[in-house]
Design a protein around this motif. Structure first.
Motif, PDB file in Angstrom:
ATOM      1  N   GLN A 203      50.311  44.401  36.495  1.00  0.00           N
ATOM      2  CA  GLN A 203      49.813  45.749  36.292  1.00  0.00           C
ATOM      3  C   GLN A 203      50.364  46.324  34.990  1.00  0.00           C
ATOM      4  O   GLN A 203      49.623  46.946  34.208  1.00  0.00           O
ATOM      5  N   ARG A 204      51.635  46.071  34.692  1.00  0.00           N
ATOM      6  CA  ARG A 204      52.249  46.577  33.464  1.00  0.00           C
ATOM      7  C   ARG A 204      51.622  45.911  32.235  1.00  0.00           C
ATOM      8  O   ARG A 204      51.338  46.568  31.235  1.00  0.00           O
ATOM      9  N   ALA A 205      51.406  44.587  32.322  1.00  0.00           N
ATOM     10  CA  ALA A 205      50.814  43.867  31.189  1.00  0.00           C
ATOM     11  C   ALA A 205      49.410  44.361  30.901  1.00  0.00           C
ATOM     12  O   ALA A 205      49.005  44.518  29.732  1.00  0.00           O
TER      13      ALA A 205
ATOM     14  N   ALA B 103      45.127  40.247  53.878  1.00  0.00           N
ATOM     15  CA  ALA B 103      45.559  41.461  53.191  1.00  0.00           C
ATOM     16  C   ALA B 103      46.142  41.144  51.815  1.00  0.00           C
ATOM     17  O   ALA B 103      45.857  41.834  50.822  1.00  0.00           O
ATOM     18  N   SER B 104      46.950  40.090  51.738  1.00  0.00           N
ATOM     19  CA  SER B 104      47.544  39.699  50.459  1.00  0.00           C
ATOM     20  C   SER B 104      46.466  39.242  49.482  1.00  0.00           C
ATOM     21  O   SER B 104      46.510  39.567  48.282  1.00  0.00           O
ATOM     22  N   THR B 105      45.503  38.485  49.986  1.00  0.00           N
ATOM     23  CA  THR B 105      44.414  38.019  49.113  1.00  0.00           C
ATOM     24  C   THR B 105      43.589  39.192  48.606  1.00  0.00           C
ATOM     25  O   THR B 105      43.226  39.262  47.418  1.00  0.00           O
ATOM     26  N   LEU B 106      43.286  40.135  49.510  1.00  0.00           N
ATOM     27  CA  LEU B 106      42.519  41.304  49.090  1.00  0.00           C
ATOM     28  C   LEU B 106      43.319  42.145  48.097  1.00  0.00           C
ATOM     29  O   LEU B 106      42.749  42.767  47.185  1.00  0.00           O
TER      30      LEU B 106
ATOM     31  N   PHE C  18      45.771  33.672  38.727  1.00  0.00           N
ATOM     32  CA  PHE C  18      45.807  32.946  39.985  1.00  0.00           C
ATOM     33  C   PHE C  18      47.202  32.895  40.606  1.00  0.00           C
ATOM     34  O   PHE C  18      47.387  32.344  41.681  1.00  0.00           O
ATOM     35  N   GLY C  19      48.194  33.441  39.921  1.00  0.00           N
ATOM     36  CA  GLY C  19      49.554  33.409  40.455  1.00  0.00           C
ATOM     37  C   GLY C  19      49.679  34.172  41.757  1.00  0.00           C
ATOM     38  O   GLY C  19      50.387  33.741  42.685  1.00  0.00           O
ATOM     39  N   GLY C  20      49.022  35.309  41.853  1.00  0.00           N
ATOM     40  CA  GLY C  20      49.097  36.097  43.080  1.00  0.00           C
ATOM     41  C   GLY C  20      48.477  35.380  44.263  1.00  0.00           C
ATOM     42  O   GLY C  20      49.021  35.395  45.380  1.00  0.00           O
ATOM     43  N   PHE C  21      47.311  34.716  44.005  1.00  0.00           N
ATOM     44  CA  PHE C  21      46.674  33.968  45.089  1.00  0.00           C
ATOM     45  C   PHE C  21      47.559  32.803  45.539  1.00  0.00           C
ATOM     46  O   PHE C  21      47.626  32.489  46.735  1.00  0.00           O
TER      47      PHE C  21
ATOM     48  N   LEU D 151      43.003  42.361  40.382  1.00  0.00           N
ATOM     49  CA  LEU D 151      42.197  41.838  39.274  1.00  0.00           C
ATOM     50  C   LEU D 151      41.012  42.726  38.945  1.00  0.00           C
ATOM     51  O   LEU D 151      40.440  42.630  37.851  1.00  0.00           O
ATOM     52  N   THR D 152      40.627  43.587  39.902  1.00  0.00           N
ATOM     53  CA  THR D 152      39.431  44.414  39.676  1.00  0.00           C
ATOM     54  C   THR D 152      39.796  45.854  39.329  1.00  0.00           C
ATOM     55  O   THR D 152      39.594  46.300  38.204  1.00  0.00           O
TER      56      THR D 152
END
Length: 1337
Positions: free
Chosen positions: A208-210, A1024-1027, A221-224, A1033-1034
């Motif tokens: 978010q900061r970047a 929930a984590s995926t969403l 894809f790191g979060g997924f 990303l959106t």
């Protein structure tokens, strides 16, 4: 998949057929070996490549790598599909012919994924959802879990290790150790989850900061990947956790089965000394309670390892966050150790005492159930209820209250209870056994005339510590074909001699050799709760021709014709003596030990049995027979007669030698009682050596009729019927019987009335107060957390730590209030509610059982009732309240999470808080929610439909174990005499296996539910984590909201799982309350007292009895007629009047308390001699001594070290049968002696005395003395009703009543009946050789 039933197994080469090149995974290990070799080679190459220099990756190499990975993925997916959905048995490979066992355990053929998810339980769950499951739906145990295997493992381990807990670990510790390994992995994964969450939140913040700063950030894809890792870690943790639970529960199951098996085996070889020191109730408690304590400890025991590991991990995490202040918590823990240790010692002492209290209560219940007939006949129900209440309410529940006040968490309490139980079990399993060398048993074929028993200078005693031997200087040789008679006074050692022969006594001197198989008929016949046929066959194969011959020889044909189902009728105790004799005859042994087998039959039946079974022309003519008897009419047909006095064989001679020597004691006995056909053996009061045995002059002639038949009968041909065969142990898959009436079991959901009854018993206001305390505790905990949150916000806003004292004081007050609320709730539920419900339910059940008619006890095995007062009472006492408290606390914790996480929004529906948070932030989640909700609903329906029935099946299949065990303890001497220990041990193992088959699914179904509940929670977190990553990303997302959502989800789903399991455990264990309530509602007898129909205090004053048109559905025999007098059985029509009072209109206690009886079954209780003679305590010692003197017991009681305070062993086994019957006579006499300390208005001088074979177990001289007292002035005004097979005991009665097929055949004076032509009584008198000495008035 390997078929375990394939006879070719996994051998490299089949031993059933020639080797071929057929690729068959089922029949050899060739390909697994090749695959193993390839795996090793591949691993070595990987290790080598790790040390090589890295080469640059070209496009082609990447493509090849991708292709390899693709093949690997397809292979893995294909393997997963085949392993999960592929069929194990293929008709193409011939499995259609081989077949699959009908009830094979599905775990054998389950794939790895089915094992992980407990999918192998799903077919049973579907069946339970469609219909009520029964025992026939249970699958078989795997061979390694069968009771005989588990018992053998423990027995072998106990030989190597002296400590029982070491032996248990050696026998069953390997899966338990692996479970410990799994638990440590699961603990590590549980601490991994917060770290992964921290990485995910860091990733969201950095991304978010970047994006806000327009610089390159982390990969999209790191979060997924982190979400997937969290899901995989959670899923792995769930699988490992429940594999751990399954293993510890299975280990507990194995420990219980192994211990129960060995306790049963030990009971079969326990020495008579040890058996006398341990009541049946104590041993049953070892099996029903102590083994379960160790089983329960397995559930929590590994926390002793896991707990410190979790503390270490938590400390490391705290140290990384806080630094050195984390050591404050360690200091607190160390400082609390002395207090914890002190409380643990106190709790251990309380638990040890509590087990003793429970033993005493169970012992009392065991004796009560065994002697219920005497208790009802004497009207002693109130006295025995008071005794049990004294133990239960004044000791047991009071101790349970103390334990509740100092209770620890489950693990600590379970550990302390296990320590106490393992000590008790160890003491029992190491207890003394029968003397192995008491006799030398020689297994060989014997012919008529061969020596089958030889005793040389034998000294025998019951107790190793006895100063004097019970039997001394015994020299005895018995040959096959001989009939040996044993006679003697009461207490002379006749029955003890038979016990010594079967190895029940210690041999201190001399030698004894037995060269024959033995059949034994004890003086008190032991009958199993099984059919007549099963009792006679006694584990031998059925030979129809010989069986029918035995039935006729033992005069059972007419009796069987009266039974509804003939010899397939299940017995409750009738025809005991002849069935016991038929059992011995059918065994076709070489040596028969018959202890007064003719005592309980009429004279004509005695003649028939002797002629067709025992005598020279009987079935047993070719066998060696030792008959304890006083039947002088049959002595001429004996080869030798022994006369015992004070444990010494005083005379050992033939009948001709006896009649030739007038100085022999046996000559005096025969000359004095030559006209008596059938008399009783037993033991008599000790007398001086100089007393004569008979009451007539020694020079009185002996009639020729007693011995003229000797020579003719001895020349009759003798037939040998061959040897029997035992039923093959492996073929006896089902134990004989679970009782005459099948145990009741409810079906379907536990009815609300059961919950209402439990809450009412415990106090509904008390439950409401407990719930308020739980809610208050959680509220204060939430307020304390909210205080910390506000404190942090205040410091962040002001930049300093002002108002420090205010926040510390506020936090401390909330924490203190939470602790007080928790303590009040614990005291309420454990000290008040649990004990109140336990007392109420137990007392009501006891009242119901004591008020049940005698037919209930005849049809219900004692072990089944004892199971209710043992196992089910234990659940109500200590288990149910605990799981109810856990359920409410878990529910409250879920509510606290909801309040804490959504700022006290008031959402109180389970799981609604997380849904509100997730759906408001991520609307896409709504798509997944319906599917998850449907899945959750379905598994709950499946679970609840099946788990209840499994718990009920577990309870009902457990009762036969205790029933058969209690029965075995009563007949252990008979079992050992017939050498049937192996058979009965095997049947016990089958009963254990039957229970294990119901118990194993009941624990696996919990894992089936839990893994699916956690899968729902894990999917919820993953979605929930995926969403969240999609939203990142959106549109972007706040990291704090994601952290709130996921941490809340993790906590809530965990609490939800525990709540569902706690609620399920409540419903499973409330079944014990359901069973207790059913027992409380059994059919009751008439009221003890009817206020409007109280008889006069002087009733009965005359003892006049009138039977008016008395009818019953079945015919009346003599014994049943007297039972009708006591209203043990109620007439279908007609009535009985005593002094003009209709006995059917008054209370039972008012009736039974004024009628004295000396029953045929002389039942006694564990306690002092005083308590046995006067259980109610209405008489002083002076009155008791007078009664004992008249009963010819005073001299014997005075010779005992403690006199009236001498302890009587369970069932009165420390006394002989004759002495027990004389105690019953003293009880009747006591009602004729006025107690000096009781007012005259309270004195009961009974005017009606009932003698039901009252002298059947005493010798002739004592019988004569008893008859003189009964005809003396003390009973001058008493109506005496006598049932006797000895006609000489009733020949001087005023009138004689002869019953035939339940109707009055004759009723007149003895003189008139003897003189009447065609009289039944006259024919019986002539056959017995009994006549009138003088005319009667």
């Amino acid at each position: 998949m390997h078929n375990p039933n394939d006879v070719e197994s996994c051998r490299p080469v089949s031993h059933e057929r020639d080797f071929d090149l057929t690729f068959c995974f089922e029949e050899n290990a060739l390909f697994p070996i090749l695959f193993g070799c390839l795996l090793v080679v591949g691993g070595m190459q990987v290790v080598q490549m790790m040390f090589r220099e890295a080469l640059p990756k070209s496009t082609r190499s990447r493509q090849v790598l991708n292709i390899k990975l693709g093949f690997l993925f397809v292979a893995t997916l294909g393997s997963f599909t085949l392993e999960t959905f592929g069929t194990e048995f293929s008709t193409a490979d011939g499995y259609e012919e081989i077949g699959k066992p009908e009830n094979e355990n599905p775990i054998i053929s389950a794939n790895i994924y089915s094992i992980w998810t407990f999918g192998w339980m799903t077919p049973l769950m579907k069946l339970g959802y469609k219909q009520y499951i029964t025992e026939s739906d249970m699958f078989a145990l795997i061979p390694s879990d069968e009771a005989h295997v588990l018992g053998d493992k423990l027995h072998t381990a106990m030989k190597k290790h002296s400590a029982l807990w070491v032996a248990l670990f050696a026998a069953y510790g390997r899966p338990f150790a692996f479970a410990a390994f799994l638990k440590l992995i699961q603990d590590s994964l549980s601490f991994l989850q917060p770290q992964l969450l921290r990485l995910l939140l860091t990733y969201i913040t950095d991304y978010q900061r970047a994006r806000d700063e327009g610089v390159k950030g982390p990969s999209p894809f790191g979060g997924f990947a982190l979400a997937a890792l969290m899901f995989i870690a959670a899923l792995t943790q769930s699988v490992i956790l429940h594999q751990y639970f399954q293993r510890v529960y299975e280990t507990g199951m194995r420990i219980r089965a192994g211990l129960v098996t060995n306790v049963y085996r030990k009971a079969l070889v326990l020495s008579s000394q040890e058996r006398g020191e341990r009541a049946s109730g104590d041993i049953v408690n070892l099996m029903s309670v102590d083994t379960v304590k160790l089983q329960d400890f397995c559930t929590y025991g590994l926390i002793l390892i896991s707990g410190p590991y979790q503390i270490a991990l938590a400390f490391i995490s705290l140290y990384n966050l806080l630094g050195w202040p984390a050591f404050v918590g360690v200091a607190v823990m160390v400082g609390s150790l002395p207090i914890t240790t002190t409380i643990a010692k106190i709790l251990k002492r309380l638990q040890r005492q509590q087990m003793k209290n429970r033993d005493q209560r169970t012992r009392m219940m065991t004796e009560l159930l065994a002697n219920i007939k005497s208790i009802k006949l004497y009207g002693w129900e109130p006295a025995f209820i008071r005794r049990i209440f004294q133990i239960r309410n004044d000791r047991e529940l009071r101790m349970l209250r103390s334990i509740g006040l100092v209770s620890f968490p489950n693990m600590t309490t379970s550990f302390i209870e296990a320590m106490v139980s393992i000590k008790r079990l160890s003491d029992f399993l190491r207890a003394g056994e029968l003397q192995a060398d008491a006799r030398k048993v020689i297994h060989k074929e014997t012919e008529e005339g061969d020596e089958v028993l030889k005793i040389e200078d034998g000294e025998f005693q019951w107790n190793r510590t006895q100063v004097e031997s019970t039997l001394s200087g015994i020299d005895l040789t018995i040959r096959k074909g001989e009939l040996i008679g044993i006679m003697g006074r009461v207490g002379s050692g006749k029955s003890s001699l038979l016990s010594a022969i079967i190895g029940e006594m210690y041999r201190t001197e001399g030698n004894m050799a037995v060269s024959a198989s033995i059949a034994y008929c004890p003086q008190n016949p032991w009958i199993m709760s099984a059919t007549v046929r099963d009792n006679i066959l006694f584990s031998h194969t059925y030979d129809p021709e010989f069986y029918e011959e035995v039935i006729d020889a033992c005069a059972l044909r007419q009796d069987l014709a009266l039974l509804a189902e003939g010899d397939m009728t299940q017995l409750s105790g009738g025809q005991r003596a002849r069935i016991s004799l038929a059992r011995a005859v059918y065994a076709r042994a070489d040596l028969y030990l018959l202890d007064d087998v003719l005592a309980a039959v009429d004279s004509h039946v005695a003649r028939h049995v002797f002629d067709h079974v025992i005598g020279p022309s009987g079935i047993l003519a070719s066998k060696a027979r030792v008959l304890v008897t006083n039947t002088v009419s049959f002595l001429a047909q004996h080869d030798r007669i022994l006369f015992l006095r004070r444990g010494i064989i005083l005379e050992n001679c033939s009948f001709n030698e006896i009649i030739a020597d007038e100085d022999k004691q046996l000559h005096k006995l025969i000359s004095g009682n030559s006209r008596v056909l059938s008399s009783r053996s037993g033991t008599s009061t000790p007398r001086g050596d100089d007393e004569t045995l008979a009451g007539t002059p020694p020079n009185e002639s002996i009639p020729e009729s007693l011995f003229t038949v000797q020579s003719a009968l001895s020349k009759l041909p003798r037939r040998d019927y061959g040897k029997p065969a035992l039923v093959e142990v492996g073929r006896r898959l089902v134990p004989k019987s679970d009782g005459i009436v099948k145990e009741h079991a409810e079906r379907g959901r536990v009815k609300p009335v059961v919950y209402a009854a439990y809450m009412k018993a415990a106090s509904i206001p008390g439950f409401m107060f407990f719930i308020i305390c739980v809610i208050a505790q959680q509220t204060f905990q939430v307020l304390s957390s909210y205080t910390l949150q506000r404190w942090g916000q205040h410091n962040q806003e002001t930049g300093d730590n002002s108002n420090l004292k205010f926040y510390i004081m506020l936090y401390g007050l909330f924490a203190l209030a939470a602790m007080i609320s928790s303590s009040l709730g614990s005291v309420t539920i454990f000290v008040f509610l649990a004990l109140r419900s336990a007392r109420h339910l137990h007392d009501n059940m006891l009242f119901a059982v004591m008020r049940a008619p005698l037919s209930f006890f005849e049809q219900t095995p004692a072990g089944r009732t004892l199971n209710l007062f043992s196992r089910d009472t234990y659940v109500v006492d200590q288990v149910l309240a605990n799981i109810i408290a856990n359920m409410f606390r878990t529910l409250s914790a879920i509510g606290g999470m909801v309040m804490n996480k959504i700022s006290f929004s008031g959402v109180l529906i389970i799981d609604s808080g997380i849904l509100v948070v997730v759906t408001s932030s991520f609307p896409l989640f709504v798509i997944a929610f319906p599917f998850l909700g449907y899945f959750y609903y379905k598994i709950m329906v499946y679970y609840l439909a099946t788990s209840r029935e499994l718990k009920r099946l577990d309870a009902t299949s457990r009762s036969p174990i205790f029933s058969s065990f209690s029965e075995t303890l009563n007949g252990v001497s008979t079992i050992r005499a017939f050498a049937q220990q192996t058979v009965f041990a095997h049947e016990n193992q089958l009963r254990i296996d039957r229970n294990q088959m119901c118990y194993l699914p009941s624990i696996s179904v919990n894992r089936w539910l839990a893994i699916r509940l956690e899968l729902v929670g894990n999917l919820l977190i993953f979605i929930a984590s995926t969403l969240a990553c999609v939203a990142l990303l959106t549109t972007g997302v706040d990291a704090s909201l994601v952290g709130l959502m996921i941490s809340y989800g993790l906590n809530t789903t965990g609490a939800l799982n525990w709540f569902v399991r706690s609620a399920s455990e409540v419903e499973q264990n409330i079944v014990s309350v359901e069973r207790v309530l059913y027992q409380t509602n059994v059919e009751s007898e008439a009221p003890e007292h009817i206020p409007d129909m109280l008889p006069a205090s002087s009733w009965p004053s005359e003892g006049k009895i009138e039977f008016i048109s008395l009818k019953r559905k079945s015919v009346y025999a003599g014994g049943l007629l007297l039972l009708a007098l006591f209203r043990i059985i109620e007439p279908a029509s007609g009535t009985i009047l005593i002094d003009g009072v209709d006995i059917t209109t008054i209370g039972l206690n008012d009736l039974r308390s004024v009628i004295s009886i000396i029953p045929q079954e002389s039942q006694m209780f564990e306690g002092t001699m005083r308590e046995n003679i006067d259980p109610i305590g209405n008489s002083d010692d002076a009155a008791i001594w007078v009664a004992l003197e008249q009963a010819r017991l005073k001299e014997y009681i005075e010779s005992l070290p403690s006199g009236l305070d001498t302890q009587v062993q369970e069932g009165g086994t420390s006394l002989s049968a004759g002495q027990r019957q004389l105690v019953c006579f003293a009880r009747a006499l006591l009602r004729k002696v006025r107690p000096s300390r009781i007012p005259i208005t309270e004195d009961i001088d009974s005017k009606v005395l009932v003698l039901d074979e009252a002298t059947s177990a005493i010798d002739l001289e004592t019988d004569k003395a008893v008859q003189e007292i009964l005809r003396g002035p003390q009973f001058k005004d008493t109506t005496i009703l006598t049932i006797a097979h000895r006609l000489n005991t009733i020949i001087e009665s005023d009138r004689v009543l002869v019953l035939d097929q339940g109707t009055v055949a004759e009723f007149d004076t003895p003189q008139a009946l003897i003189n009447a032509p065609g009289s039944i009584f006259a024919s019986l008198a002539r056959e017995a050789g009994v006549g009138l000495s003088e005319p009667l008035e």
